[in-house]
Enzyme design. Structure first.
Site, PDB file in Angstrom:
ATOM      1  N   GLU A 126      20.414 -55.414  -8.728  1.00 26.35           N
ATOM      2  CA  GLU A 126      19.274 -54.573  -8.367  1.00 26.35           C
ATOM      3  C   GLU A 126      19.116 -54.387  -6.861  1.00 26.35           C
ATOM      4  O   GLU A 126      19.059 -55.357  -6.102  1.00 26.35           O
ATOM      5  CB  GLU A 126      17.979 -55.151  -8.940  1.00 26.35           C
ATOM      6  N   LYS A 160      14.062 -52.431 -14.970  1.00 17.59           N
ATOM      7  CA  LYS A 160      13.013 -52.955 -15.843  1.00 17.59           C
ATOM      8  C   LYS A 160      13.310 -52.488 -17.263  1.00 17.59           C
ATOM      9  O   LYS A 160      13.366 -51.294 -17.542  1.00 17.59           O
ATOM     10  CB  LYS A 160      11.635 -52.449 -15.387  1.00 17.59           C
TER      11      LYS A 160
END
Length: 415
Positions: A215, A231
């Site tokens: 990420e 997410k």
């Protein structure tokens, strides 16, 4: 020069561990390909809250003192200066919370600095080692909370959502295990896990951090700001991918974080330039599908490194929405600090910044190896499913850190 006495304190660790950590040549995350295997430490600064002051401002000044001038990111340097290649930057979750003006949460379970900046120059590649590293072994993991305590915390977040205090909050658990031997090869294995965009190892006196994060917290390149929040997670099966793509709960949770990240970038972007280039793209990390979006903006004139860090730290995908309210609940509910996880670690070059969010991250100090994992909680969260998701995220980390040849010998005392 930047104040701080952290390096002096770090020398108090076990001599055998301090000696062992630098044996293997490793690169920190996001190092440019042309620099890999060629880095030699030029200077280092470390910070803990007891040192006082503003760590973001100190980090910017320390880098300027060593030829990396980041006071205006719209005017990056085009060449290395003073033989400096670049620098690794690490901020813990606690340091990131402090930058946001929030409580840092429970104490860090690992004996690490909260901020570290390591400036590197180039050297000739070397793969020779004067002595073979001692074998690596760790004992059983001890969890920071039981499944029941985890589900109780999830229920507390759902109650807070029902009262209108938050929309979602990320909860993180921790596990640790005493170890013997050289941890660096194990951390390097972790950094090579499939999908680790920010795979690498940062070492310090008596400590090390291994990262397998996919990420992007923030990337600054050619006048553009980029963040890629993740997410939404499912097993990497055909059914899991379909379930992730069709889950109203996961999509709603994801969109909330995308909106939060858009707002964070808007604080440091040219007016009207924030855009979502990709929404809810499903990508693979190890044996998991994850949903990722890409948000970009044009950088505002005069933005410096310190203000950049204050705007984006801590990352929205590991805090929640609204961010400050979520951080209050995190500090109240998590029994153990997030340490090296849920912070940031990456590379600062003369002409770009590339910082990853330290999910899928492990750390070692003089006594234990530490891992963390968690997930976002919404009103629709099923506690049992959230506990299972956290376990699924930490499984590849523990497998990478497992000793190559387990032994039944009891571990030697580290105290």
């Amino acid at each position: 020069m930047v104040p701080g006495k952290s390096a002096e304190r770090m020398s108090m660790h076990r001599p055998d561990v301090v000696e062992a950590l630098p044996r293997m040549v490793v690169d920190p995350p996001a190092v440019p390909a042309s620099c890999r295997g060629r880095l030699v430490e030029h200077a280092r600064w470390q910070w803990r809250p007891t040192d006082g002051g503003d760590p973001a401002a100190y980090a910017e000044q320390f880098l300027a003192d060593h030829g990396l001038h980041l006071g205006d990111l719209t005017r990056p340097a085009r060449h290395h200066r003073h033989k400096i290649c670049g620098a690794a930057l690490y901020l813990s979750a606690a340091a990131a919370a402090l930058l946001a003006g929030s409580p840092p949460g429970a104490p860090n379970p690992a004996d690490l600095p909260e901020v570290a900046v390591v400036v590197y120059a180039h050297t000739k590649p070397s793969t020779t080692h004067p002595n073979p590293p001692p074998p690596w072994w760790h004992s059983a993991w001890t969890e920071s909370w039981t499944p029941r305590q985890h589900t109780d915390a999830i229920s507390a977040i759902r109650q807070a959502i029902g009262r209108g205090e938050v929309y979602q909050t990320n909860l993180v658990g921790h596990a640790s295990a005493p170890y013997t031997g050289d941890p660096i090869p194990a951390l390097a294995r972790l950094g090579r896990l499939p999908g680790a965009r920010y795979g690498g190892v940062l070492t310090g006196p008596g400590w090390a951090i291994g990262c397998a994060s996919p990420e992007t917290l923030i990337e600054v390149r050619a006048g553009t700001l980029t963040t890629r929040p993740i997410k939404g997670t499912r097993p990497a099966t055909t059914t899991g991918r379909t379930d992730l793509l069709t889950s109203p709960k996961e999509r709603a949770e994801h969109i909330m974080i995308v909106d939060l990240e858009r707002n964070d970038l808007a604080r440091i972007a040219r007016t009207g330039s924030v855009r979502v280039d990709e929404l809810f793209a499903v990508r693979r990390w190890c044996d998991l599908w994850q949903a990722e979006s890409t948000i970009r903006a044009d950088i505002a004139d005069g933005l410096g490194l310190a203000d950049l860090l204050r705007a984006v730290c801590p990352g929205g995908s590991v805090t929640g929405a609204p961010k400050l309210a979520a951080l209050d609940h995190i500090a109240a509910l998590e029994p153990v600090g997030r340490g090296a996880s849920m912070g940031t670690l990456g590379w600062i070059g003369p002409d770009h910044i590339n910082l990853g969010l330290t999910i899928r991250t492990a750390a070692v100090d003089g006594n234990a190896v530490h891992v963390w994992a968690g997930g976002g909680i919404t009103w629709d969260s099923d506690p049992a499913a959230e506990v299972a998701e956290a376990a699924a995220k930490t499984t590849p980390l523990r497998a990478a850190l497992a000793p190559a040849q387990p032994t039944s010998q009891p571990i030697a005392s580290t105290r």
